[in-house]
Structures are given as structure tokens and as C-alpha cells.
Design an enzyme around this catalytic site. Structure first.
Site, mmCIF file in Angstrom:
data_model
loop_
_atom_site.group_PDB
_atom_site.id
_atom_site.type_symbol
_atom_site.label_atom_id
_atom_site.label_comp_id
_atom_site.label_asym_id
_atom_site.label_seq_id
_atom_site.Cartn_x
_atom_site.Cartn_y
_atom_site.Cartn_z
ATOM 1 N N LYS A 5 0.866 -1.517 -0.169
ATOM 2 C CA LYS A 5 -0.261 0.378 0.051
ATOM 3 C C LYS A 5 0.989 1.031 -0.177
ATOM 4 C CE LYS A 5 -2.244 1.371 3.867
ATOM 5 N NZ LYS A 5 -2.082 3.107 4.007
ATOM 6 N N ARG A 20 3.245 -1.562 10.649
ATOM 7 C CA ARG A 20 3.816 -1.777 12.066
ATOM 8 C C ARG A 20 4.599 -2.922 12.340
ATOM 9 N NH1 ARG A 20 1.890 3.476 15.290
ATOM 10 N NH2 ARG A 20 -0.007 2.230 13.975
ATOM 11 N N ASP A 24 -14.190 14.764 -4.209
ATOM 12 C CA ASP A 24 -14.080 15.705 -4.911
ATOM 13 C C ASP A 24 -15.245 16.062 -5.741
ATOM 14 O OD1 ASP A 24 -13.421 18.313 -6.126
ATOM 15 O OD2 ASP A 24 -11.204 17.652 -5.991
ATOM 16 N N LYS A 62 -7.223 7.969 -1.204
ATOM 17 C CA LYS A 62 -8.759 8.564 -0.843
ATOM 18 C C LYS A 62 -9.517 9.693 -1.475
ATOM 19 C CE LYS A 62 -8.447 6.615 3.966
ATOM 20 N NZ LYS A 62 -6.560 6.749 3.627
ATOM 21 N N THR A 118 -11.849 5.806 11.235
ATOM 22 C CA THR A 118 -12.000 5.439 11.834
ATOM 23 C C THR A 118 -11.676 6.137 12.937
ATOM 24 O OG1 THR A 118 -10.101 4.019 11.668
ATOM 25 C CG2 THR A 118 -11.781 2.908 11.977
ATOM 26 N N ASP A 158 -3.485 4.275 -1.981
ATOM 27 C CA ASP A 158 -4.201 4.825 -0.764
ATOM 28 C C ASP A 158 -4.396 6.672 -0.662
ATOM 29 O OD1 ASP A 158 -6.156 5.423 1.697
ATOM 30 O OD2 ASP A 158 -4.555 4.621 2.674
HETATM 31 O O1 C5P Z 1 0.954 0.440 11.157
HETATM 32 P P1 C5P Z 1 -0.036 0.315 11.532
HETATM 33 O O2 C5P Z 1 -0.441 -1.371 11.176
HETATM 34 O O3 C5P Z 1 -1.050 0.483 12.315
HETATM 35 O O4 C5P Z 1 -0.500 0.804 9.947
HETATM 36 C C1 C5P Z 1 -1.701 0.694 9.301
HETATM 37 C C2 C5P Z 1 -2.211 1.916 7.886
HETATM 38 O O5 C5P Z 1 -3.550 1.070 7.322
HETATM 39 C C3 C5P Z 1 -1.874 2.436 8.167
HETATM 40 O O6 C5P Z 1 -0.429 2.679 7.077
HETATM 41 C C4 C5P Z 1 -2.838 3.244 7.937
HETATM 42 O O7 C5P Z 1 -2.593 4.891 7.688
HETATM 43 C C5 C5P Z 1 -4.084 2.679 7.230
HETATM 44 N N1 C5P Z 1 -5.111 2.797 8.220
HETATM 45 C C6 C5P Z 1 -5.855 2.395 9.329
HETATM 46 N N2 C5P Z 1 -6.989 2.785 9.700
HETATM 47 C C7 C5P Z 1 -8.355 3.116 9.014
HETATM 48 C C8 C5P Z 1 -7.705 3.166 7.568
HETATM 49 C C9 C5P Z 1 -6.155 3.534 6.843
HETATM 50 O O8 C5P Z 1 -4.649 2.039 10.251
HETATM 51 N N3 C5P Z 1 -9.177 3.411 9.290
#
Ligand code: C5P
Length: 232
Positions: A32, A211, A64, A61, A119, A59
Site C-alpha cells: 500500500k 508497523r 471531489d 482517498k 476510524t 491509498d
Molecule cells: O502500522 P499499522 O499496521 O497501524 O498501519 C495501518 C495502515 O492502515 C496505515 O497505513 C493506516 O493509515 C491505515 N489505516 C488505518 N485505519 C483506517 C484506515 C487506514 O490504520 N481506518
């Protein structure tokens, strides 16, 4: 279309991203690319990662007026990405225009996924700032249904919403779920999390994992552990 693990490459530069992907040697995980990397490096980073043989979820998003989204989607489609997204809050005419813009001359197009409510938005914020008074889970399901009726392929949602999205929109409507952590791992700033195995159990189609893989001392093993728990 099968279940897959998507690695969130939340890096700020091309060098960092490619150094990370080099660790995978022969493997080509689905990745992503988000706003930070795309705005820093531009479309070239997408072409470079695609040329290396990875599938890409871009990603960005989009949100517009329909005409602008249609034209922007047509540019993204030519980058040959595999998945893109938009905000369902842009409403159905925008989502329908997005599909038109994405569809190539040969009829193919990247998968198109909607963000329902972020979220980071809770009931209180939604009522206060957006003046939406309905319960948030109804809003999420309504936006998911709008996305489905506009021809989109699925939604990004919390793993806790995936089952309900499938029951409202059908099992073939794709759920892409972030918020994944290993049972023995650090939750970081994610509050409502699931393990890859639990995400599989509730029927997620794709998990987005950042992460737990990118910050691991051994990212390749962490990725393989996700695949083992979620896909196999
Ligand atoms: O590091 P981590 O596993 O928390 O990363 C989750 C990824 O998913 C990040 O790129 C974050 O921006 C994305 N994301 C999220 N929650 C959402 C939408 C996207 O954690 N509701």
C-alpha cells in the site's frame, strides 16, 4: 480474487521504501502506497514498485466533484495500480464517475474500494462536526451499500465491521481491514485490533499491515507470519 496481506509502506522517501522492499529478495508482497510517499515522490514511485513486480494499493482517498474524480481516476488507472480508493461521503454520482474514469479501453480497471467513516471519527465527532445523528454503524453500512450500488468492489473497514459489511453487502463485496496486530505484539496507537488469524476467521479479504512488519527487526519473517496466519 483471493485473500492477501497488504504491507502499508508508510515511508517518507523512495530510498527508504526500496531499501525495505529489497529485503524481500524474490518475494513480491502486495504493498500500500499512501499520501505521504505519493506526495513526496510522485507517480514515479508507483511505476518503480510496479516494475519490480508488486501489486499496489494506492491509498489516496479521493473526494471531489464527480468530474474531477473521474479525470483523476483515469490518470491513476494508467499507472496500472491494482487497487485505489475514495471517500463514500463523496456520494453516489462521484463513485459512479470514479468507476467510469478508472475503466480502461479494454474494459479492465483497478479494484475500487470506499472509505466509509474514518476510524478516527467516533459517534460524538460525527454528530458534532458532521451533523450526522444516526448511529455510526448504520452510517457505515449505509455508505457501504451506496458503494456497492455504485459498482465499487468493497470497503476499507475495521476488522470488527467486516462480518456485518458482508452480511449487508454480500460475501463477494471485499473488505480491506487495517488494525491488525500479532497476539504477542505491540498495539501502538491502534485501539480495536485483531490478529491475522482472527481477521481470517471473520472473513476479511485483505489485511493491511504496517508497523508489525515495517518496524520489525525481521520484516520478512513478520510478513511470512501474517501470510501463514491469514492466507494459508
Ligand atoms: O502500522 P499499522 O499496521 O497501524 O498501519 C495501518 C495502515 O492502515 C496505515 O497505513 C493506516 O493509515 C491505515 N489505516 C488505518 N485505519 C483506517 C484506515 C487506514 O490504520 N481506518
Amino acid at each position: 480474487m483471493g485473500r492477501d496481506v497488504i504491507i502499508a509502506c508508510d515511508f517518507s522517501s523512495k530510498e527508504e521504501t526500496l531499501a525495505f522492499l529489497d529485503k524481500f529478495e524474490g518475494k513480491k508482497p502486495f504493498v500500500k502506497i499512501g499520501m505521504e510517499l505519493f506526495y513526496a515522490e510522485g507517480p514515479e514511485i508507483v511505476r518503480e514498485i510496479k516494475n519490480r513486480g508488486h501489486k499496489i494499493f494506492l491509498d489516496l482517498k479521493l473526494h471531489d466533484i464527480p468530474n474531477t474524480v473521474k479525470k483523476a481516476m483515469s490518470v491513476l488507472s494508467r499507472l496500472d495500480v491494482d487497487m485505489v480508493n475514495l471517500h463514500a461521503a463523496g456520494a453516489r454520482p462521484m463513485m459512479e464517475a470514479a468507476i467510469e474514469g478508472l475503466t480502461r479501453d479494454d474494459g479492465t480497471r483497478p479494484m475500487l474500494i470506499a472509505v466509509t467513516q474514518l476510524t478516527s471519527t467516533d459517534q460524538e465527532t460525527m454528530e458534532r462536526d458532521l451533523m450526522i445523528k444516526e448511529p455510526i454503524d448504520r452510517v457505515v453500512m449505509h455508505y457501504a451499500s451506496n458503494a456497492r450500488e455504485s459498482g465499487l468492489d468493497g470497503v476499507v473497514c475495521s476488522p470488527l465491521e467486516a462480518e456485518k459489511v458482508h452480511s449487508v453487502c454480500g460475501d463477494d463485496f471485499v473488505t480491506v481491514t487495517p488494525g491488525v496486530r500479532f497476539a504477542d505484539g505491540d498495539k501502538g496507537d491502534q485501539k480495536r485490533v485483531m490478529t491475522p488469524a482472527e481477521a481470517k476467521g471473520i472473513g476479511s479479504d485483505y489485511i493491511v499491515v504496517g508497523r508489525p512488519i515495517t518496524a520489525s527487526a525481521d520484516p520478512v519473517s513478520a510478513y511470512e507470519r501474517c501470510v501463514k496466519e491469514f492466507v494459508s
